[in-house]
Design a protein around this motif. Structure first.
Motif, PDB file in Angstrom:
ATOM      1  N   GLU A  76     -37.733 -60.595 -20.766  1.00  0.00           N
ATOM      2  CA  GLU A  76     -37.447 -59.158 -20.675  1.00  0.00           C
ATOM      3  C   GLU A  76     -36.170 -58.852 -19.904  1.00  0.00           C
ATOM      4  N   VAL A  77     -36.077 -59.400 -18.699  1.00  0.00           N
ATOM      5  CA  VAL A  77     -34.933 -59.113 -17.827  1.00  0.00           C
ATOM      6  C   VAL A  77     -33.634 -59.607 -18.457  1.00  0.00           C
ATOM      7  N   ASP A  78     -33.684 -60.776 -19.036  1.00  0.00           N
ATOM      8  CA  ASP A  78     -32.487 -61.356 -19.650  1.00  0.00           C
ATOM      9  C   ASP A  78     -32.004 -60.511 -20.830  1.00  0.00           C
ATOM     10  N   ILE A  79     -32.949 -59.987 -21.602  1.00  0.00           N
ATOM     11  CA  ILE A  79     -32.588 -59.145 -22.752  1.00  0.00           C
ATOM     12  C   ILE A  79     -31.881 -57.879 -22.282  1.00  0.00           C
ATOM     13  N   LEU A  80     -32.475 -57.189 -21.308  1.00  0.00           N
ATOM     14  CA  LEU A  80     -31.871 -55.947 -20.823  1.00  0.00           C
ATOM     15  C   LEU A  80     -30.541 -56.217 -20.128  1.00  0.00           C
ATOM     16  N   TYR A  81     -30.470 -57.319 -19.402  1.00  0.00           N
ATOM     17  CA  TYR A  81     -29.218 -57.684 -18.726  1.00  0.00           C
ATOM     18  C   TYR A  81     -28.090 -57.827 -19.747  1.00  0.00           C
ATOM     19  N   ASN A  82     -28.362 -58.498 -20.844  1.00  0.00           N
ATOM     20  CA  ASN A  82     -27.346 -58.684 -21.883  1.00  0.00           C
ATOM     21  C   ASN A  82     -26.953 -57.364 -22.540  1.00  0.00           C
ATOM     22  N   ILE A  83     -27.933 -56.496 -22.736  1.00  0.00           N
ATOM     23  CA  ILE A  83     -27.639 -55.185 -23.328  1.00  0.00           C
ATOM     24  C   ILE A  83     -26.679 -54.408 -22.429  1.00  0.00           C
ATOM     25  N   PHE A  84     -26.996 -54.344 -21.129  1.00  0.00           N
ATOM     26  CA  PHE A  84     -26.154 -53.601 -20.188  1.00  0.00           C
ATOM     27  C   PHE A  84     -24.808 -54.292 -19.961  1.00  0.00           C
ATOM     28  N   LYS A  85     -24.822 -55.611 -19.957  1.00  0.00           N
ATOM     29  CA  LYS A  85     -23.593 -56.373 -19.711  1.00  0.00           C
ATOM     30  C   LYS A  85     -22.551 -56.074 -20.783  1.00  0.00           C
ATOM     31  N   GLN A  86     -22.985 -56.046 -22.017  1.00  0.00           N
ATOM     32  CA  GLN A  86     -22.051 -55.820 -23.118  1.00  0.00           C
ATOM     33  C   GLN A  86     -21.831 -54.339 -23.421  1.00  0.00           C
ATOM     34  N   ASN A  87     -22.710 -53.498 -22.900  1.00  0.00           N
ATOM     35  CA  ASN A  87     -22.604 -52.061 -23.196  1.00  0.00           C
ATOM     36  C   ASN A  87     -22.816 -51.235 -21.926  1.00  0.00           C
ATOM     37  N   PRO A  88     -21.820 -51.186 -21.050  1.00  0.00           N
ATOM     38  CA  PRO A  88     -21.947 -50.410 -19.811  1.00  0.00           C
ATOM     39  C   PRO A  88     -22.248 -48.931 -20.060  1.00  0.00           C
ATOM     40  N   ASP A  89     -21.821 -48.431 -21.219  1.00  0.00           N
ATOM     41  CA  ASP A  89     -22.081 -47.024 -21.533  1.00  0.00           C
ATOM     42  C   ASP A  89     -23.570 -46.754 -21.709  1.00  0.00           C
ATOM     43  N   ILE A  90     -24.316 -47.773 -22.142  1.00  0.00           N
ATOM     44  CA  ILE A  90     -25.768 -47.613 -22.257  1.00  0.00           C
ATOM     45  C   ILE A  90     -26.395 -47.592 -20.865  1.00  0.00           C
ATOM     46  N   GLN A  91     -25.948 -48.481 -19.996  1.00  0.00           N
ATOM     47  CA  GLN A  91     -26.453 -48.503 -18.618  1.00  0.00           C
ATOM     48  C   GLN A  91     -26.227 -47.150 -17.944  1.00  0.00           C
ATOM     49  N   ALA A  92     -25.090 -46.535 -18.241  1.00  0.00           N
ATOM     50  CA  ALA A  92     -24.735 -45.264 -17.604  1.00  0.00           C
ATOM     51  C   ALA A  92     -25.660 -44.118 -18.003  1.00  0.00           C
ATOM     52  N   LYS A  93     -26.414 -44.291 -19.090  1.00  0.00           N
ATOM     53  CA  LYS A  93     -27.321 -43.236 -19.545  1.00  0.00           C
ATOM     54  C   LYS A  93     -28.613 -43.183 -18.728  1.00  0.00           C
ATOM     55  N   PHE A  94     -28.841 -44.195 -17.907  1.00  0.00           N
ATOM     56  CA  PHE A  94     -30.070 -44.252 -17.114  1.00  0.00           C
ATOM     57  C   PHE A  94     -29.735 -43.995 -15.647  1.00  0.00           C
ATOM     58  N   THR A  95     -30.208 -42.881 -15.138  1.00  0.00           N
ATOM     59  CA  THR A  95     -29.828 -42.437 -13.795  1.00  0.00           C
ATOM     60  C   THR A  95     -30.150 -43.468 -12.717  1.00  0.00           C
ATOM     61  N   GLN A  96     -31.237 -44.216 -12.892  1.00  0.00           N
ATOM     62  CA  GLN A  96     -31.614 -45.189 -11.863  1.00  0.00           C
ATOM     63  C   GLN A  96     -30.695 -46.410 -11.849  1.00  0.00           C
ATOM     64  N   PHE A  97     -29.895 -46.578 -12.930  1.00  0.00           N
ATOM     65  CA  PHE A  97     -29.005 -47.739 -13.014  1.00  0.00           C
ATOM     66  C   PHE A  97     -27.520 -47.369 -13.055  1.00  0.00           C
ATOM     67  N   ALA A  98     -27.234 -46.125 -13.348  1.00  0.00           N
ATOM     68  CA  ALA A  98     -25.843 -45.692 -13.524  1.00  0.00           C
ATOM     69  C   ALA A  98     -25.007 -45.943 -12.270  1.00  0.00           C
ATOM     70  N   GLY A  99     -23.838 -46.567 -12.474  1.00  0.00           N
ATOM     71  CA  GLY A  99     -22.895 -46.791 -11.382  1.00  0.00           C
ATOM     72  C   GLY A  99     -23.250 -47.921 -10.437  1.00  0.00           C
ATOM     73  N   LYS A 100     -24.317 -48.649 -10.727  1.00  0.00           N
ATOM     74  CA  LYS A 100     -24.744 -49.724  -9.835  1.00  0.00           C
ATOM     75  C   LYS A 100     -24.325 -51.089 -10.377  1.00  0.00           C
ATOM     76  N   ASP A 101     -24.165 -52.030  -9.465  1.00  0.00           N
ATOM     77  CA  ASP A 101     -23.749 -53.375  -9.842  1.00  0.00           C
ATOM     78  C   ASP A 101     -24.857 -54.066 -10.635  1.00  0.00           C
ATOM     79  N   LEU A 102     -24.508 -54.517 -11.820  1.00  0.00           N
ATOM     80  CA  LEU A 102     -25.507 -55.093 -12.722  1.00  0.00           C
ATOM     81  C   LEU A 102     -26.099 -56.384 -12.165  1.00  0.00           C
ATOM     82  N   GLU A 103     -25.267 -57.191 -11.527  1.00  0.00           N
ATOM     83  CA  GLU A 103     -25.758 -58.462 -10.987  1.00  0.00           C
ATOM     84  C   GLU A 103     -26.807 -58.222  -9.901  1.00  0.00           C
ATOM     85  N   THR A 104     -26.595 -57.170  -9.129  1.00  0.00           N
ATOM     86  CA  THR A 104     -27.564 -56.826  -8.084  1.00  0.00           C
ATOM     87  C   THR A 104     -28.827 -56.233  -8.702  1.00  0.00           C
TER      88      THR A 104
END
Length: 201
Positions: free
Chosen positions: A76-104
């Motif tokens: 699960e974690v690896d799948i979402l990590y890859n989604i956000f890694k390649q598509n930062p714009d998708i990560q930005a749509k989620f307030t709990q993750f927007a603007g935060k370091d993906l590795e952390t």
């Protein structure tokens, strides 16, 4: 003699009057019958059109999707990590993750929880998709997901970005890619209807 002639004339007039009335009445009834038939036909077409874009997977496609999903659904974690890694714009749509370091983020509970939610949704969708009798259940969960993402402002392009990255993660090609494409076509038919403001009834 005159009385007989008058009687014949009166009877003829009555026949014309009531005969014409009967013709008119029959015509009205026929038109109403045709109208009812047309309404029924339109209703039937509307019901049929609800899933006009839904194309059930055949047994071989379903097997490919299920088998390949079984191999990765615990990542699960690896799948979402890859989604956000390649598509930062998708990560930005989620307030709990927007603007935060993906590795952390990758090692946090909130990230794992959201990743599990995504994988669980896909698992439920794949399970339900095995049987067309489950279409009502599919509509419920996918309409809900579509509405949630519409409220977040997620776009069709971003959903397609998700699909493309997911396919890369799955190493999908050939028959496997075709099978997953058909599965996502069904999924996105309902999701995109929601993004357009028209949940599938």
């Amino acid at each position: 003699m005159c009385s007989e002639i008058k009687f014949q004339i009166i009877r003829s007039i009555k026949r014309q009057i009531f005969g014409g009335y009967s013709s008119v009445l029959f015509s009205i009834c026929s038109e109403e019958s045709q109208l009812i038939k047309m309404k029924f036909l339109i209703l039937t077409l509307c019901v049929t059109a609800v899933f006009a874009d839904w194309r059930p997977l055949d047994s071989d496609e379903m097997k490919l999707v299920k088998t390949s999903w079984e191999k990765v659904k615990h990542n699960e974690v690896d799948i979402l990590y890859n989604i956000f890694k390649q598509n930062p714009d998708i990560q930005a749509k989620f307030t709990q993750f927007a603007g935060k370091d993906l590795e952390t983020l990758k090692g946090t509970t909130s990230f794992a929880t959201h990743a599990t939610r995504i994988v669980s949704f896909l698992s439920d969708f794949i399970l339900l998709m095995e049987n067309n009798k489950n279409l009502p259940g599919i509509k419920v969960i996918v309409n809900q997901m579509g509405q949630n993402h519409k409220n977040r402002g997620v776009t069709k392009d971003q959903f397609n970005e998700f699909k493309n990255t997911f396919f890369e993660y799955m190493h999908a090609s050939g028959d496997l890619q075709h099978a997953w494409n058909d599965a996502f076509d069904n999924l996105y038919y309902i999701v995109f209807s929601n993004l357009d403001g028209h949940p599938v009834a």
